[in-house]
Write a protein that holds these residues in place. Sequence first.
Motif, mmCIF file in Angstrom:
data_model
loop_
_atom_site.group_PDB
_atom_site.id
_atom_site.type_symbol
_atom_site.label_atom_id
_atom_site.label_comp_id
_atom_site.label_asym_id
_atom_site.label_seq_id
_atom_site.Cartn_x
_atom_site.Cartn_y
_atom_site.Cartn_z
ATOM 1 N N PHE A 154 0.829 -1.212 0.000
ATOM 2 C CA PHE A 154 0.000 0.000 0.000
ATOM 3 C C PHE A 154 0.860 1.257 0.000
ATOM 4 O O PHE A 154 0.491 2.266 -0.612
ATOM 5 N N MET A 155 1.990 1.216 0.694
ATOM 6 C CA MET A 155 2.874 2.380 0.718
ATOM 7 C C MET A 155 3.365 2.703 -0.688
ATOM 8 O O MET A 155 3.400 3.876 -1.104
ATOM 9 N N ILE A 156 3.732 1.672 -1.442
ATOM 10 C CA ILE A 156 4.233 1.886 -2.805
ATOM 11 C C ILE A 156 3.127 2.374 -3.724
ATOM 12 O O ILE A 156 3.300 3.320 -4.503
ATOM 13 N N ARG A 157 1.958 1.745 -3.616
ATOM 14 C CA ARG A 157 0.876 2.079 -4.525
ATOM 15 C C ARG A 157 0.344 3.481 -4.291
ATOM 16 O O ARG A 157 0.075 4.221 -5.237
ATOM 17 N N ASP A 160 2.498 7.213 -4.893
ATOM 18 C CA ASP A 160 2.331 7.965 -6.134
ATOM 19 C C ASP A 160 1.028 8.751 -6.137
ATOM 20 O O ASP A 160 0.957 9.857 -6.690
ATOM 21 N N VAL A 161 -0.014 8.175 -5.524
ATOM 22 C CA VAL A 161 -1.298 8.874 -5.475
ATOM 23 C C VAL A 161 -1.169 10.162 -4.659
ATOM 24 O O VAL A 161 -1.651 11.230 -5.062
ATOM 25 N N ILE A 162 -0.504 10.068 -3.505
ATOM 26 C CA ILE A 162 -0.336 11.248 -2.652
ATOM 27 C C ILE A 162 0.567 12.275 -3.328
ATOM 28 O O ILE A 162 0.332 13.487 -3.257
ATOM 29 N N ARG A 167 0.983 17.520 -6.233
ATOM 30 C CA ARG A 167 1.234 18.273 -7.465
ATOM 31 C C ARG A 167 0.009 19.077 -7.862
ATOM 32 O O ARG A 167 0.116 20.261 -8.245
ATOM 33 N N ARG A 168 -1.177 18.486 -7.759
ATOM 34 C CA ARG A 168 -2.405 19.203 -8.113
ATOM 35 C C ARG A 168 -2.652 20.372 -7.161
ATOM 36 O O ARG A 168 -3.087 21.458 -7.597
ATOM 37 N N MET A 169 -2.373 20.184 -5.868
ATOM 38 C CA MET A 169 -2.548 21.280 -4.915
ATOM 39 C C MET A 169 -1.574 22.414 -5.209
ATOM 40 O O MET A 169 -1.922 23.596 -5.085
ATOM 41 N N ARG A 170 -0.362 22.071 -5.602
ATOM 42 C CA ARG A 170 0.627 23.100 -5.944
ATOM 43 C C ARG A 170 0.179 23.887 -7.167
ATOM 44 O O ARG A 170 0.292 25.127 -7.207
ATOM 45 N N ILE A 171 -0.342 23.181 -8.185
ATOM 46 C CA ILE A 171 -0.829 23.868 -9.385
ATOM 47 C C ILE A 171 -1.997 24.783 -9.034
ATOM 48 O O ILE A 171 -2.116 25.905 -9.554
ATOM 49 N N ILE A 198 -5.668 15.045 5.631
ATOM 50 C CA ILE A 198 -7.079 14.668 5.784
ATOM 51 C C ILE A 198 -7.571 13.922 4.549
ATOM 52 O O ILE A 198 -8.258 12.885 4.652
ATOM 53 N N ARG A 199 -7.204 14.412 3.362
ATOM 54 C CA ARG A 199 -7.627 13.730 2.141
ATOM 55 C C ARG A 199 -7.048 12.321 2.069
ATOM 56 O O ARG A 199 -7.731 11.375 1.657
ATOM 57 N N SER A 200 -5.768 12.167 2.463
ATOM 58 C CA SER A 200 -5.128 10.850 2.422
ATOM 59 C C SER A 200 -5.785 9.901 3.418
ATOM 60 O O SER A 200 -6.000 8.719 3.125
ATOM 61 N N TYR A 201 -6.101 10.420 4.604
ATOM 62 C CA TYR A 201 -6.755 9.592 5.619
ATOM 63 C C TYR A 201 -8.132 9.136 5.135
ATOM 64 O O TYR A 201 -8.495 7.957 5.267
ATOM 65 N N GLU A 202 -8.898 10.061 4.560
ATOM 66 C CA GLU A 202 -10.225 9.705 4.060
ATOM 67 C C GLU A 202 -10.122 8.714 2.901
ATOM 68 O O GLU A 202 -10.934 7.794 2.790
#
Length: 253
Positions: A154-157, A160-162, A167-171, A198-202
Amino acid sequence: MGAGHAHKLYRHGHSPVHALPPHCKIAAVFCFVLIVVSTPREAVWAFALYAVLIASAAAAARTPAGFLLKRLLIEVPFVAFAVLMPFVAEGPRVHLGWLSLSESGLWGAWNILAKGTLGVAASVLLASTTELRELLLGLQRLRMPPMLVQIASFMIRYGDVITDEMRRMRIARLSRGFEARGVRHWGVLAKSAGALFIRSYERGERVHLAMVSRGYTGTMPVLTDTAATRTQWTHAAALPVAALAVCLLGWTL
């Protein structure tokens, strides 16, 4: 662990090394690193032979030297630490021109550089010939605790999602004219980090509920059989066996 997941260290190929089962390669690299670490640091010639063995394995894997050398840069911090050792270590001194270096520090620096570089090279070669999914299956085949394998999966998968979410938040911040230039902008960055947590936890909760609804009971299904033949084990053992012979010579000569 059934889906594929490529990583930057992996180099697609069809060499004999790529074809070996992942648990054979993991066991071979682990034994090789243990043997290298066990070699006396005074046997300088032994480490040169280890480098030849790694180069031979890379040639069998059809992995270019530049590919490996570029990824060896990950050990630069350890190299910097090793370079400082001759200057800060105590004991008898060796004078090279205007430099006064510690003899024990020189041996310690050599020990770290030689063994660390060989260990990193072997690990990079393993990663360049084995996909992440196969590495996880190999660890599972070697009876690594299933929970640790799942955590690594799960950490590997989702790493990349996080990263993609960051990146999207920075943009989004840049599109609104925000650019961090000093301490007074740390508050915005802290709020972004909190929102990301919070988004990652949810997201983790939703993934877990989805897994439970599909029958997850604490173990992940193995969709491919990674059993190895005696011939494959023999081929994988060539590297550590040759290294063991070099190590024994290093202790006896």
